[in-house]
Design an enzyme around this catalytic site. Structure first.
Site, PDB file in Angstrom:
ATOM      1  N   LYS A  35       0.849  -1.196   0.000  1.00  0.00           N
ATOM      2  CA  LYS A  35       0.000   0.000   0.000  1.00  0.00           C
ATOM      3  C   LYS A  35       0.885   1.248   0.000  1.00  0.00           C
ATOM      4  CE  LYS A  35      -0.484  -0.146   4.978  1.00  0.00           C
ATOM      5  NZ  LYS A  35      -1.107   0.673   5.979  1.00  0.00           N
ATOM      6  N   TYR A 256      19.483  28.685   9.738  1.00  0.00           N
ATOM      7  CA  TYR A 256      18.356  29.483  10.230  1.00  0.00           C
ATOM      8  C   TYR A 256      18.198  29.329  11.737  1.00  0.00           C
ATOM      9  CZ  TYR A 256      16.559  30.134   5.459  1.00  0.00           C
ATOM     10  OH  TYR A 256      16.397  30.477   4.149  1.00  0.00           O
TER      11      TYR A 256
HETATM   12  C1  LIG Z   1      -4.492  -4.476   7.666  1.00  0.00           C
HETATM   13  C2  LIG Z   1      -3.011  -4.338   7.598  1.00  0.00           C
HETATM   14  N1  LIG Z   1      -2.259  -5.430   7.503  1.00  0.00           N
HETATM   15  C3  LIG Z   1      -0.906  -5.368   7.441  1.00  0.00           C
HETATM   16  C4  LIG Z   1      -0.249  -4.162   7.484  1.00  0.00           C
HETATM   17  C5  LIG Z   1       1.256  -4.121   7.445  1.00  0.00           C
HETATM   18  O1  LIG Z   1       1.756  -3.568   8.624  1.00  0.00           O
HETATM   19  P1  LIG Z   1       3.309  -3.358   8.879  1.00  0.00           P
HETATM   20  O2  LIG Z   1       3.775  -2.406   7.853  1.00  0.00           O
HETATM   21  O3  LIG Z   1       3.397  -2.784  10.251  1.00  0.00           O
HETATM   22  O4  LIG Z   1       3.954  -4.692   8.744  1.00  0.00           O
HETATM   23  C6  LIG Z   1      -1.002  -2.998   7.602  1.00  0.00           C
HETATM   24  C7  LIG Z   1      -0.329  -1.705   7.694  1.00  0.00           C
HETATM   25  O5  LIG Z   1      -0.663  -0.815   8.409  1.00  0.00           O
HETATM   26  C8  LIG Z   1      -2.419  -3.086   7.643  1.00  0.00           C
HETATM   27  O6  LIG Z   1      -3.178  -1.979   7.747  1.00  0.00           O
END
Ligand SMILES: Cc1ncc(COP(=O)(O)O)c(C=O)c1O
Length: 365
Positions: A35, A256
């Site tokens: 994602k 800065y």
């Molecule tokens: C439903 C779900 N599964 C898995 C993951 C993967 O999590 P991570 O990146 O902490 O391994 C996420 C990420 O937030 C998630 O929302």
């Protein structure tokens, strides 16, 4: 010439991290969570390194389409399911498996016209209180879904709120196991922290695991563990160069707000990287950085396009020297992104996702 800043995505490191995740739960299948454009790396750039996964899990339908365009014919899971009716058309067309976490999604599915029934991941809110049916409502949702002609197999999913901390997963796991005890279907429970820290519990309830951040070489529970302890490798390196040098005297200040004052004469380097590249402005003096692979520190306030590094420990370095903001230097010295994130009072996830559009990315082995 473009500014010298560049991000590199390391295909071999992605492969290594995926293999490492498999060893944590050898009997489970692995969703590579991609994602947010593969945690800022770019889906197309991580595909080669992660194509050994059993499936890809993501949120955006656009990203699901991109995975299919890359030729991936295996499972693709929408972690938040559909957002509106017409998304179901795409699920049918691209054979996307999708999460169902609320009644509205069941309603949409029941009104969807499809020849091919969908594979559903029914989500339980076992304590996170984000998405999902509560344990008391979970079974009736399952029964309703199970009666729909639009539904093929139903798998069961939950997500842990505290896999990375002292509270752990026991309570949520117990709720999930108890509520689903006599329901058929595959189970998926764990993110990276769950997988790395609670692998023995995972074996109880996971046909599929869902690592994200660990695949990208960030420790989910830093600073309790670092990537070396978890045997993970950085998959993103942000590198730039020194574009200016100053020799300053005791009492001189830097940048800065004059936040750093030299207490002795020193040589400092100006690196072409600032908050407009996604480097956090919150990093104060002392944030670790590598110059020609040698560990040193930033000085003063990060500005839009530049930051300042201390060259006291790098006498050989000068104009044009390589600066590694995080990841691996050209000579393979590692600066974990988690250390920079800690200096910015955030987590590796945020830094990876925040590298800005003006930074060009290159995939390397
Ligand atoms: C439903 C779900 N599964 C898995 C993951 C993967 O999590 P991570 O990146 O902490 O391994 C996420 C990420 O937030 C998630 O929302």
């Amino acid at each position: 010439m473009p500014r010298p800043i560049q991000a590199f995505v390391h295909t071999d490191a992605l492969r290594h991290n995926l293999a490492r995740m498999r060893t944590a739960a050898p009997d489970a299948r692995v969703w590579a969570v991609v994602k947010a454009n593969a945690y800022g790396h770019g889906i197309e750039r991580v595909f080669e390194g992660l194509r050994g996964a059993d499936g890809f899990a993501l949120l955006d339908l656009d990203e699901a389409q991109r995975i299919r365009s890359l030729g991936w014919r295996g499972p693709v899971l929408l972690l938040e399911g559909v957002f509106e009716m017409r998304d179901l058309e795409l699920c049918s067309r691209l054979d996307l498996w999708h999460t169902v976490h609320c009644d509205e999604q069941v309603d949409m599915l029941s009104a969807h016209k499809t020849q091919v029934p969908h594979r559903i991941f029914l989500k339980m809110n076992s304590g996170m209180n984000r998405l999902g049916f509560t344990p008391t409502r979970f079974r009736s949702a399952w029964t309703r879904l199970n009666q729909l002609p639009q539904v093929d197999e139903i798998s069961l999913v939950t997500h842990f709120s505290d896999a990375d901390g002292p509270k752990g997963i026991a309570q949520q796991m117990a709720t999930f196991v108890k509520t689903t005890e006599d329901l058929p279907g595959e189970r998926t429970t764990c993110n990276s922290a769950g997988l790395l820290r609670h692998a023995s519990d995972v074996a109880v309830a996971a046909d599929w695991v869902r690592p994200g951040i660990a695949l990208y070489g960030s420790a989910p529970d830093f600073p309790e563990h670092n990537i070396a302890q978890w045997d993970l490798q950085p998959t993103m390196s942000l590198r730039s160069r020194i574009i200016g040098i100053q020799e300053i005297e005791a009492g001189d200040t830097v940048g800065y707000g004059s936040l750093f004052t030299a207490d002795a004469p020193m040589r400092i380097g100006i690196a072409a990287c600032g908050y407009a590249d996604g480097y956090p402005r919150h990093c104060s003096t002392g944030t670790p950085v590598l110059v020609d692979g040698v560990r040193t520190r930033t000085l003063g306030r990060v500005s839009m396009d530049m930051l300042v590094v201390d060259l006291s420990t790098c006498p050989q370095s000068g104009f044009g020297s390589e600066v590694t903001l995080w990841g691996q230097s050209e000579c393979s010295v590692v600066l974990p992104i988690d250390e920079v994130a800690q200096a910015a009072r955030t987590v590796g996830y945020e830094l990876m996702c925040a590298v800005s559009g003006r930074v060009s990315f290159t995939s390397v082995a």
